[in-house]
Design a protein around this motif. Sequence first.
Motif, short mmCIF file in Angstrom:
data_model
loop_
_atom_site.label_atom_id
_atom_site.label_comp_id
_atom_site.label_asym_id
_atom_site.label_seq_id
_atom_site.Cartn_x
_atom_site.Cartn_y
_atom_site.Cartn_z
N ARG A 104 0.83 -1.21 0.00
CA ARG A 104 0.00 0.00 0.00
C ARG A 104 0.87 1.26 0.00
N VAL A 105 2.16 1.07 0.20
CA VAL A 105 3.09 2.19 0.29
C VAL A 105 3.89 2.29 -1.00
N GLU A 106 3.89 3.46 -1.60
CA GLU A 106 4.59 3.65 -2.86
C GLU A 106 6.08 3.36 -2.72
N GLY A 107 6.63 3.66 -1.55
CA GLY A 107 8.05 3.42 -1.32
C GLY A 107 8.42 1.95 -1.45
N THR A 108 7.49 1.07 -1.07
CA THR A 108 7.74 -0.37 -1.20
C THR A 108 7.87 -0.76 -2.67
N LEU A 109 6.99 -0.21 -3.49
CA LEU A 109 7.03 -0.51 -4.92
C LEU A 109 8.31 0.02 -5.56
N GLN A 110 8.73 1.19 -5.12
CA GLN A 110 9.91 1.81 -5.71
C GLN A 110 11.20 1.10 -5.29
N LYS B 20 -0.97 -5.45 -7.81
CA LYS B 20 0.48 -5.47 -7.96
C LYS B 20 1.06 -6.01 -6.66
N TYR C 154 3.74 -7.95 -4.05
CA TYR C 154 5.13 -8.23 -3.67
C TYR C 154 5.15 -9.73 -3.38
N THR D 2 11.67 -5.29 3.79
CA THR D 2 10.85 -4.12 3.48
C THR D 2 10.12 -3.69 4.74
N GLU E 173 7.39 -2.13 5.20
CA GLU E 173 5.93 -2.17 5.21
C GLU E 173 5.37 -3.42 5.87
#
Length: 313
Positions: free
Chosen positions: A184-190, A208, A210, A291, A293
């Motif tokens: 849910r956190v953009e930082g995790t995706l990045q 999407k 993880y 990570t 999150e």
Amino acid sequence: NRGVVSRGWRPGWRRPGRGSPKDRLPPAPRKRALVSVGVAERAVHETPTLTHETFKALKPGLSAYADDVEKSAQGIQELLDVAKQDIPFDFWKATPLVLKATAGLRLLPGEKAQKLLQKVKEVFKASPFLVGDDCVSIMNGTDEGVSAWITINFLTGSLKTPGGSSVGMLDLGGGSTQIAFLPRVEGTLQASPPGYLTALRMFNRTYKLYSYSYLGLGLMSARLAILGGVEGQPAKDGKELVSPCLSPSFKGEWEHAEVTYRVSGQKAVASLHELCAARVSEVLQNRVHRTEEVKHVDFYAFSYYYDLAAGVG
């Protein structure tokens, strides 16, 4: 482990022989016989309803028969007999049969794994169920994690509410361990390394996830690495594996993947637990991505996590 799962996905189907002539015709397939691992369909538009499930598992797993392929047929047939008892006779020909092998076969040399899969396919084709050309295969680690994530969120009802909260999953097998959750956190995706994110289209929505599988970090494979052994190889010259992670007085044998190892505990020293912790850190070093999150995600843990917890009460 090998297992069979027979599932009825829609309520209201009737056994043939009741009602009108139309009712007596077997409807479109509404049951699935899954051997070893559940299958995740990547393009499903309706949220299914689970009306019934039968589960049975056998030990050892399929990979244990890598050097005696013929013996694997007996266990597979036993699982198919369970499915035949649970699924009405008139539905057999319309019930797809699928086997998805996991880390146990991924760790085998390619030729041995393929011989096992071919034997399973022969048994499948001799059965009365619906068998396709791709009915038997080895599932990659990412799909294994995604399938488990779908399963746990389906069973908890999370998939019925678009945009609602979901749960993560931790699966500890013998040869690998998987993690999967919906960031849910953009930082995790990045910040996720290549290969850790996968897109899934399901129920008219794109997820999407993880999802990653750590091959070699399953309970048994990691234990072997910590003891100082090599996967699939006997200790050189029958050498004893000595470990600070075993009691100093322990001496015995341990079998993994059809190989028997002689193991013993290291002689007692004041810092034995520190030596063990250092060995574990060495095995895990630079192999597990962290990570932040995950600290804020509810996780369900199963497979060996459950077995070990149940074992200690």
